[in-house]
Scaffold this active site. Sequence first.
Site, PDB file in Angstrom:
ATOM      1  N   THR A  47     -35.903  87.933  56.073  1.00  0.00           N
ATOM      2  CA  THR A  47     -35.784  89.180  56.905  1.00  0.00           C
ATOM      3  C   THR A  47     -36.361  88.935  58.138  1.00  0.00           C
ATOM      4  O   THR A  47     -35.642  89.462  59.088  1.00  0.00           O
ATOM      5  CB  THR A  47     -36.521  90.182  56.056  1.00  0.00           C
TER       6      THR A  47
ATOM      7  N   ARG B   2     -30.620  91.532  49.694  1.00  0.00           N
ATOM      8  CA  ARG B   2     -30.906  90.325  50.145  1.00  0.00           C
ATOM      9  C   ARG B   2     -29.490  90.189  51.221  1.00  0.00           C
ATOM     10  O   ARG B   2     -29.371  89.068  51.438  1.00  0.00           O
ATOM     11  CB  ARG B   2     -30.672  89.172  49.043  1.00  0.00           C
ATOM     12  N   GLU B   3     -29.043  91.026  51.878  1.00  0.00           N
ATOM     13  CA  GLU B   3     -28.080  90.947  52.792  1.00  0.00           C
ATOM     14  C   GLU B   3     -28.423  90.219  54.075  1.00  0.00           C
ATOM     15  O   GLU B   3     -29.151  90.355  54.447  1.00  0.00           O
ATOM     16  CB  GLU B   3     -27.762  92.303  53.290  1.00  0.00           C
TER      17      GLU B   3
ATOM     18  N   HIS C  65     -40.727  80.166  44.642  1.00  0.00           N
ATOM     19  CA  HIS C  65     -39.622  78.954  44.575  1.00  0.00           C
ATOM     20  C   HIS C  65     -39.973  77.697  45.431  1.00  0.00           C
ATOM     21  O   HIS C  65     -39.824  76.695  45.003  1.00  0.00           O
ATOM     22  CB  HIS C  65     -38.409  79.733  45.037  1.00  0.00           C
TER      23      HIS C  65
ATOM     24  N   GLN D  18     -44.167  90.434  38.068  1.00  0.00           N
ATOM     25  CA  GLN D  18     -45.069  90.070  39.467  1.00  0.00           C
ATOM     26  C   GLN D  18     -44.739  91.032  40.602  1.00  0.00           C
ATOM     27  O   GLN D  18     -45.318  91.057  41.631  1.00  0.00           O
ATOM     28  CB  GLN D  18     -44.755  88.721  39.604  1.00  0.00           C
ATOM     29  N   ARG D  19     -43.540  91.601  40.592  1.00  0.00           N
ATOM     30  CA  ARG D  19     -42.814  92.294  41.654  1.00  0.00           C
ATOM     31  C   ARG D  19     -42.819  93.899  41.369  1.00  0.00           C
ATOM     32  O   ARG D  19     -42.807  94.561  42.354  1.00  0.00           O
ATOM     33  CB  ARG D  19     -41.590  91.828  41.857  1.00  0.00           C
TER      34      ARG D  19
ATOM     35  N   ASP E  69     -44.862  85.806  47.539  1.00  0.00           N
ATOM     36  CA  ASP E  69     -44.979  84.254  47.715  1.00  0.00           C
ATOM     37  C   ASP E  69     -45.890  83.976  48.607  1.00  0.00           C
ATOM     38  O   ASP E  69     -46.527  82.864  48.583  1.00  0.00           O
ATOM     39  CB  ASP E  69     -43.635  83.660  48.005  1.00  0.00           C
TER      40      ASP E  69
ATOM     41  N   THR F 278     -44.230  89.587  51.100  1.00  0.00           N
ATOM     42  CA  THR F 278     -43.690  88.655  49.910  1.00  0.00           C
ATOM     43  C   THR F 278     -44.516  88.420  48.925  1.00  0.00           C
ATOM     44  O   THR F 278     -45.935  88.348  49.364  1.00  0.00           O
ATOM     45  CB  THR F 278     -43.129  87.571  50.332  1.00  0.00           C
TER      46      THR F 278
ATOM     47  N   ARG G  83     -53.067  76.532  20.604  1.00  0.00           N
ATOM     48  CA  ARG G  83     -51.692  75.926  21.263  1.00  0.00           C
ATOM     49  C   ARG G  83     -52.187  75.761  22.746  1.00  0.00           C
ATOM     50  O   ARG G  83     -52.798  76.284  23.490  1.00  0.00           O
ATOM     51  CB  ARG G  83     -50.690  77.162  21.185  1.00  0.00           C
TER      52      ARG G  83
HETATM   53  O1  F6P Z   1     -39.116  86.094  47.450  1.00  0.00           O
HETATM   54  C1  F6P Z   1     -39.785  86.496  46.244  1.00  0.00           C
HETATM   55  C2  F6P Z   1     -39.340  86.297  44.920  1.00  0.00           C
HETATM   56  O2  F6P Z   1     -39.775  86.973  44.141  1.00  0.00           O
HETATM   57  C3  F6P Z   1     -39.290  84.714  44.665  1.00  0.00           C
HETATM   58  O3  F6P Z   1     -40.778  84.382  44.296  1.00  0.00           O
HETATM   59  C4  F6P Z   1     -38.421  84.485  43.585  1.00  0.00           C
HETATM   60  O4  F6P Z   1     -37.990  83.217  43.507  1.00  0.00           O
HETATM   61  C5  F6P Z   1     -37.084  85.449  44.075  1.00  0.00           C
HETATM   62  O5  F6P Z   1     -37.886  86.469  44.993  1.00  0.00           O
HETATM   63  C6  F6P Z   1     -36.340  86.090  43.041  1.00  0.00           C
HETATM   64  O6  F6P Z   1     -35.353  86.693  43.854  1.00  0.00           O
HETATM   65  P1  F6P Z   1     -34.453  87.740  43.398  1.00  0.00           P
HETATM   66  O7  F6P Z   1     -35.368  88.720  43.269  1.00  0.00           O
HETATM   67  O8  F6P Z   1     -33.134  87.907  44.412  1.00  0.00           O
HETATM   68  O9  F6P Z   1     -34.098  87.341  42.069  1.00  0.00           O
END
Ligand code: F6P
Length: 365
Positions: free
Chosen positions: A121, A78-79, A187, A290-291, A143, A141, A178
Amino acid sequence: MLKSVTRTIGILTSGGDCPGLNAAIRGVCRAAYDRYNMSIIGIANGYRGLIEADARLLKPEDFSGILTRGGTILGTSREKPFKSRKGEYDSEVAQDKVEIIKENYKKLNLDCLVVLGGNGTNTTGYLLSKEGLNVIGLPKTIDNDIVGTDITFGFHSAVSIATEAIDRLHSTAHSHNRVMVIELMGHKAGWLALYAGVAGGGDIILIPEIPYNMEAITRHLLKRARDGKSFSIVVVAEGALSVEEAQMEKKERKKYREKTAQPSIGYRVAREIEEATGMETRVTVLGYLQRGGIPSAWDRVLATTFGTAAAELLARGDYGKMVCMRGNEVGSVSLEEVAGKYKAVPPDHYMIDTARSVGTCMGDE
Ligand code: F6P
């Protein structure tokens, strides 16, 4: 007879990783190398690799067999080289980082820099283009919150992952009668929670764009119980907030949240639900699942399409652009249009009405 190299391009991946990054790298590189005989320099770990000159010539075998692989073969970070510049050229640190990038861009003999990433980016890409570098961006992304494109690669895979998780929560919620709260990423924008919530049949979907009030949530849950529904699923974007929080300044909101002693929105909402309804409530934070993992078929197609479209821009020398999808058309948009912004879910977006039409509560009524 060896064909002469037409251009030398640098490629980097920056920001949060996602499924589809390697498919996009493959799309750019195979088209640039095979069709346009370009030389490709892989830059490690996002913009940090440009600062550290951590780069290597990519050979065809480097971008072969990676279509289905998760993550990024180049690494990411994230530079943000401009972050301490605050809009002025007076910050020594930022100046050095940007100057170093410009020097390394020259030392590597790059004709263009291809950046795969999200808002940050592509904003950095735009700022570097204003410094004289040739830059082309691809919208990545989970998002889906990048202006100028209807969709980003990574989004569809994350929706699929989140939907499968919601499906699994249905069975355990039903067994235990439940309320299950699942917190998803997102975010600033609630695209992921909105689409996965509709796909998974969430009973309540909370997104940052629609501040929620607990009375509406409570009414909806109690009505479901009266109607004989013994369980509920609440899908919450990590950036969702209550009506009260929406009226607070950032600092005040941070203090307020610390007082609740809950680690995140999902836990705060669950505690409020239990207090308001007496219903047994549990929380799942899906987080980095999710990533991770392999890209969905649609993301493989989208990422490959974006990658090959970027190679076309490279071949034409059409710099300062980000590849995009609008409607069903692949095109490009100026990085200037994208920089410094993010795409929130519009309050009148059809997917919100779709959710309401099937009885989903969006936390506001
Ligand atoms: O930008 C995508 C994302 O996954 C956001 O949904 C999440 O809030 C953020 O990255 C998490 O950032 P990091 O990977 O730096 O913890």
